[in-house]
Design a protein around this motif. Structure first.
Motif, PDB file in Angstrom:
ATOM      1  N   SER A  23      26.284  29.157  30.465  1.00  8.35           N
ATOM      2  CA  SER A  23      25.415  28.729  31.551  1.00  8.35           C
ATOM      3  C   SER A  23      24.615  29.922  32.067  1.00  8.35           C
ATOM      4  O   SER A  23      25.142  31.034  32.180  1.00  8.35           O
ATOM      5  N   THR A  24      23.359  29.689  32.413  1.00 14.38           N
ATOM      6  CA  THR A  24      22.551  30.763  32.989  1.00 14.38           C
ATOM      7  C   THR A  24      23.097  31.208  34.339  1.00 14.38           C
ATOM      8  O   THR A  24      22.745  32.290  34.813  1.00 14.38           O
ATOM      9  N   TRP A 109      22.234  27.837  28.453  1.00 16.32           N
ATOM     10  CA  TRP A 109      21.807  26.514  28.888  1.00 16.32           C
ATOM     11  C   TRP A 109      21.679  26.506  30.413  1.00 16.32           C
ATOM     12  O   TRP A 109      22.351  27.258  31.117  1.00 16.32           O
ATOM     13  N   ASN A 110      20.774  25.663  30.904  1.00 17.46           N
ATOM     14  CA  ASN A 110      20.417  25.634  32.319  1.00 17.46           C
ATOM     15  C   ASN A 110      21.225  24.557  33.042  1.00 17.46           C
ATOM     16  O   ASN A 110      21.106  23.370  32.736  1.00 17.46           O
ATOM     17  N   PRO A 113      18.451  21.968  35.553  1.00 13.05           N
ATOM     18  CA  PRO A 113      17.110  21.676  35.027  1.00 13.05           C
ATOM     19  C   PRO A 113      16.354  20.755  35.976  1.00 13.05           C
ATOM     20  O   PRO A 113      16.923  19.780  36.494  1.00 13.05           O
ATOM     21  N   PRO A 114      15.082  21.028  36.250  1.00 12.45           N
ATOM     22  CA  PRO A 114      14.319  20.150  37.144  1.00 12.45           C
ATOM     23  C   PRO A 114      14.108  18.777  36.519  1.00 12.45           C
ATOM     24  O   PRO A 114      13.931  18.653  35.306  1.00 12.45           O
ATOM     25  N   HIS A 195      17.971  17.896  43.955  1.00 13.19           N
ATOM     26  CA  HIS A 195      17.210  17.481  42.776  1.00 13.19           C
ATOM     27  C   HIS A 195      16.377  16.225  43.037  1.00 13.19           C
ATOM     28  O   HIS A 195      15.189  16.186  42.700  1.00 13.19           O
ATOM     29  N   GLU A 239      23.201  23.578  40.848  1.00 16.53           N
ATOM     30  CA  GLU A 239      23.787  23.658  39.513  1.00 16.53           C
ATOM     31  C   GLU A 239      24.930  22.647  39.397  1.00 16.53           C
ATOM     32  O   GLU A 239      25.762  22.533  40.295  1.00 16.53           O
ATOM     33  N   LEU A 245      24.526  15.830  35.768  1.00 14.45           N
ATOM     34  CA  LEU A 245      23.101  15.899  35.434  1.00 14.45           C
ATOM     35  C   LEU A 245      22.645  14.631  34.718  1.00 14.45           C
ATOM     36  O   LEU A 245      21.521  14.166  34.922  1.00 14.45           O
ATOM     37  N   ARG A 249      19.608  12.045  35.802  1.00 13.15           N
ATOM     38  CA  ARG A 249      18.550  11.582  34.907  1.00 13.15           C
ATOM     39  C   ARG A 249      18.520  10.060  34.847  1.00 13.15           C
ATOM     40  O   ARG A 249      17.446   9.450  34.766  1.00 13.15           O
ATOM     41  N   ARG A 254      15.242   8.574  33.389  1.00 15.43           N
ATOM     42  CA  ARG A 254      15.073   9.368  32.173  1.00 15.43           C
ATOM     43  C   ARG A 254      16.023   8.925  31.055  1.00 15.43           C
ATOM     44  O   ARG A 254      15.823   9.248  29.904  1.00 15.43           O
TER      45      ARG A 254
END
Length: 296
Positions: A23-24, A109-110, A113-114, A195, A239, A245, A249, A254
């Motif tokens: 992870s970043t 990996w993020n 993510p937006p 988010h 995060e 996540l 989405r 998404r």
């Protein structure tokens, strides 16, 4: 006469070198100078390391692909070493050393993510769908019926800082386990507000996320477990793990919502349900605050 024998030199155990996907959120910690750490918990599919630092709680999850991909995780493909709680480890200079395993990140990996722009109307339609799916599920949150949880939901929907902070003070560290139910729920609320609020252009929700983040991370190390405190700091920055996540989405249209929510609800004893409850509270707040902004 006695015959002496020279003791054999003990053969050093060879270290196994491997790579993982990190992870970043761990980049700064991994690229800092090498420092000691210790094993907080060890399971067949995951090892939790606490890095000794004066800053916020620093915990790294070294996990296999079969484990939950937490926002502070490095995912490895091979087996994990045999370690016990309290064992020494080292983190920094680009690597993680635990047991006989030396790890380096070969890709990143993020964990935040937006989502990109989302029509508020879509989020409004997603709220009753999510509520129905959660209500039908046999997986129940650990704090169902708790007064502080209800206060948090009411405060978020009205952007009442007094109610939100009062509820957060009662919820941090509430419940048993490595990640208490109160912390999991707060983490879900935080990532949803940040988010979904940003994606739908509801600035009031992001503003509320900032204040709630400050409340739940203040002295988190002293109010909950080290693992949970680290995850609260992750959630404060938006995060989250892969299952959370995926639900975000799904709410944004998404991907399919129902299978993503089902996977989240199956996590742990109540952790998945607690996270889902938090996401539901955050979603309801974004819809409510967005509607109020539209009225004005």
């Amino acid at each position: 006469m006695t015959v002496g024998t020279r003791p054999r030199a003990q053969r050093a155990h060879a270290r196994t070198e491997a790579t993982g996907a990190a992870s970043t959120a761990l980049r700064r910690l991994l690229e800092s100078p090498r420092r000691p750490a210790r094993v907080l918990a060890a399971f067949p599919y995951g090892i939790y390391l606490e890095v000794r630092t004066e800053l916020e709680p620093q915990v790294i999850a070294v996990v296999t692909g079969s484990a939950v991909r937490l926002p502070n995780a490095m995912v490895v493909t091979g087996p994990l070493p045999q370690v016990t709680v309290g064992d020494e480890a080292y983190v920094g200079d680009g690597s993680i050393e635990v047991g006989r395993l030396g790890l380096r990140a070969h890709r990143w990996w993020n964990p935040a993510p937006p989502l990109g722009p989302v029509d508020p109307v879509r989020l409004s339609a997603s709220l009753p769908r999510m509520a129905a799916l959660c209500d039908r599920s046999a997986r129940r949150p650990g704090l169902e019926g708790n007064g502080a949880a209800s206060l948090l939901a009411e405060g978020c929907a009205e952007a009442s800082l007094l109610r939100v902070v009062t509820a957060a003070e009662q919820l941090v560290g509430l419940g048993p386990g490595l990640t208490p139910s109160g912390d999991d729920m707060l983490a879900g609320v935080l990532v949803a507000l940040r988010h979904l609020g940003a994606a739908a252009g509801v600035g009031r929700a992001v503003w509320l996320a900032d204040w709630l983040a400050a409340a739940v991370t203040f002295d988190a190390r002293g109010r909950t477990t080290p693992i949970s405190a680290a995850l609260l700091h992750c959630a404060a920055r938006g995060e989250a793990g892969g299952e959370v996540l995926a639900v975000l989405r799904g709410l944004a249209g998404r991907q399919e919502l129902e299978p993503a929510l089902h996977r989240l609800l199956q996590l742990g004893h109540t952790s998945g349900a607690d996270l889902a409850w938090g996401l539901r509270i955050g979603l309801a707040a974004v819809v409510s605050l967005g509607g109020r902004a539209g009225e004005h």
